[in-house]
Write an enzyme that holds these catalytic residues in place. Sequence first.
Site, PDB file in Angstrom:
ATOM      1  N   ASP A  78      42.355  24.682  50.939  1.00  0.00           N
ATOM      2  CA  ASP A  78      43.815  24.708  50.934  1.00  0.00           C
ATOM      3  C   ASP A  78      44.355  23.892  52.116  1.00  0.00           C
ATOM      4  O   ASP A  78      43.839  23.977  53.228  1.00  0.00           O
ATOM      5  CB  ASP A  78      44.283  26.162  51.032  1.00  0.00           C
TER       6      ASP A  78
ATOM      7  N   GLU B 245      31.176  18.421  59.516  1.00  0.00           N
ATOM      8  CA  GLU B 245      30.392  19.606  59.874  1.00  0.00           C
ATOM      9  C   GLU B 245      30.174  20.501  58.657  1.00  0.00           C
ATOM     10  O   GLU B 245      29.054  20.979  58.408  1.00  0.00           O
ATOM     11  CB  GLU B 245      31.095  20.383  60.985  1.00  0.00           C
TER      12      GLU B 245
END
Length: 600
Positions: free
Chosen positions: A233, A295
């Site tokens: 989101d 990451e």
Amino acid sequence: MTSSQTAVPAALRSTHVVHAGSDAAREWWRDAVIYQVYPRSFADGNGDGIGDLAGITSRLDHLGTLGVDAIWLSPFYRSPQKDAGYDVSDYRDVDPLFGTLADFDTMLAGAHARGMRVIVDLVPNHTSDQHAWFQQALAAAPGSPERERYIFRDGRGPGGDEPPNNWQSIFGGPAWTRLAPREDDGEQGPQWYLHLFDSSQPDLDWTRPEVRAEFVDVLRFWLDRGVDGFRIDVAHGMVKADGLPDWDGHVEMVAGSSDEVADDVEPGAPEDGSTGASNAGPMFDQDGVHEIYREWHQVLAAYDGDRALVAEAWVEPLSRLARYVRPDEMHQAFNFSFLTTGWQAAPLRTVIAASYRANDEVGAPTTWVLSNHDVVRHPSRLGSTDPSVKVNGVFATDPQPDEALGLHRARAATLLMLGLPGSAYLYQGEELGLPEHTALPAEVRQDPAFFRTGGTEAGRDGCRVPLPWSAEAPGFGFGTAGEPWLPQPESFARYAADAQYGVEDSTFEMYRAALVTRRAEGLGHGNLAWLDAWAEDEHVIAFRNEGEHGTVTVLTNLGADPVLLPRGVEVLMASGPVVTDRSADPQTRVPQDTTVWLRG
């Protein structure tokens, strides 16, 4: 895959290649059709009027019959539900409104048993103000480690009475809220906290290692339970410009424009495929977000099964959006430029070509979408007087969409989209042809955008109305008892699922047949080339998709004059009625606002 014009009718020749499918990459998400489930409105399993995980499990066969490859679930986490679950208070648990972790596991196992993967929503830009971290921040002093997890700042002006900057909330009003006074506030008085959305949704500070570590752990929690990926989101948010500078632009879910120039554009169309589907300003699309996704990519890569990250990033130009799906970042990014393009051939051709150009450059699939829980449903958008105009919901007092015209165009737009190589997302109910509920009274609305704008913006409730499963049942079969959390219009009876199953030419059966053909022909991995005969036509979009297992020609007529197809072609499917003459050597005419899939 190879391109050949052998035995192709002259009218179906294609020499302008727009996209060359890859023979190498075969991860599932590259060509998947993924179905968005908005849990509170999908199916109610316990009779309280609100959809839940048990309800989803009970309707998995519907999705299996439809033929989707995966499901994306909007938030079901613990939440005060100030923003329908996008205000999360605990990322590692299920809100009792939707069930339990055991219910989630049952649903997940049921989907996997039917060959469907499951993507869950992740909301990392902000938490709920009821999250333990924010409650700790409220109890702690200014400058404390607890407050550093969020974006707290002293105010401006005498006594700090003015917000730290002039940013506005996407839901309306200031993006800052001031805390209640406390003894240790200092000379500047109580601090302010940033919330790009509702005041109950404080933004996290993603420059803090503790925040980054927490969400890596959240990812692993759900990956260990077996989820196949995450829809992120506000993926273009999270990182804000250094110093949080003032900005005089207007922040909303769809705003802005772009001035990037691309080659081979359509006359009169935006040069880069841009449609104004972007968030600009110092609070969005900062370079630092890409460090986060690199990451996360590594976290998912450590699990088997090609787990996927999906970006909800309202970013333009498309070349800027493509940065989110570089090989070491996200795997998909919703193509909102396509969603917001009007019902005209030239702009649609431009955005399609620009999308492939940008995504092919980074080796990513283009991810098509026409509707979701944040926008007016595309049957209603396309039935509006000007389908290119963005609207934040529809009031009963607004000009009303033409329901029949909208559905006719929506079916054509869907077949156009599903004929394109790449991945595609479907929003629950669109396979039934559901329109927007445009007559919701003020007293039943729940979207914070409606309240924060003083009722001037209708908000998103109209696209979130519970689904109709049975035409004759109370609440159209949404639940076993009780009134649905949002009222359904009586017109939903004719869209009910049980009124469409097995019915020739129903919208559900059109979707199902399209997904069968798409998979059988391997269209998601295909090569795409414009048909020479209509390459610059202002009313027709026509292309050949040379899939892995067969070639399909897709033609959409947006003009008033019927399109005459060459003799000898086979119509595989059509979004609406086509006319074939009764001569010994018949020809077929494609009427306005109709898409056909052809063999030949």
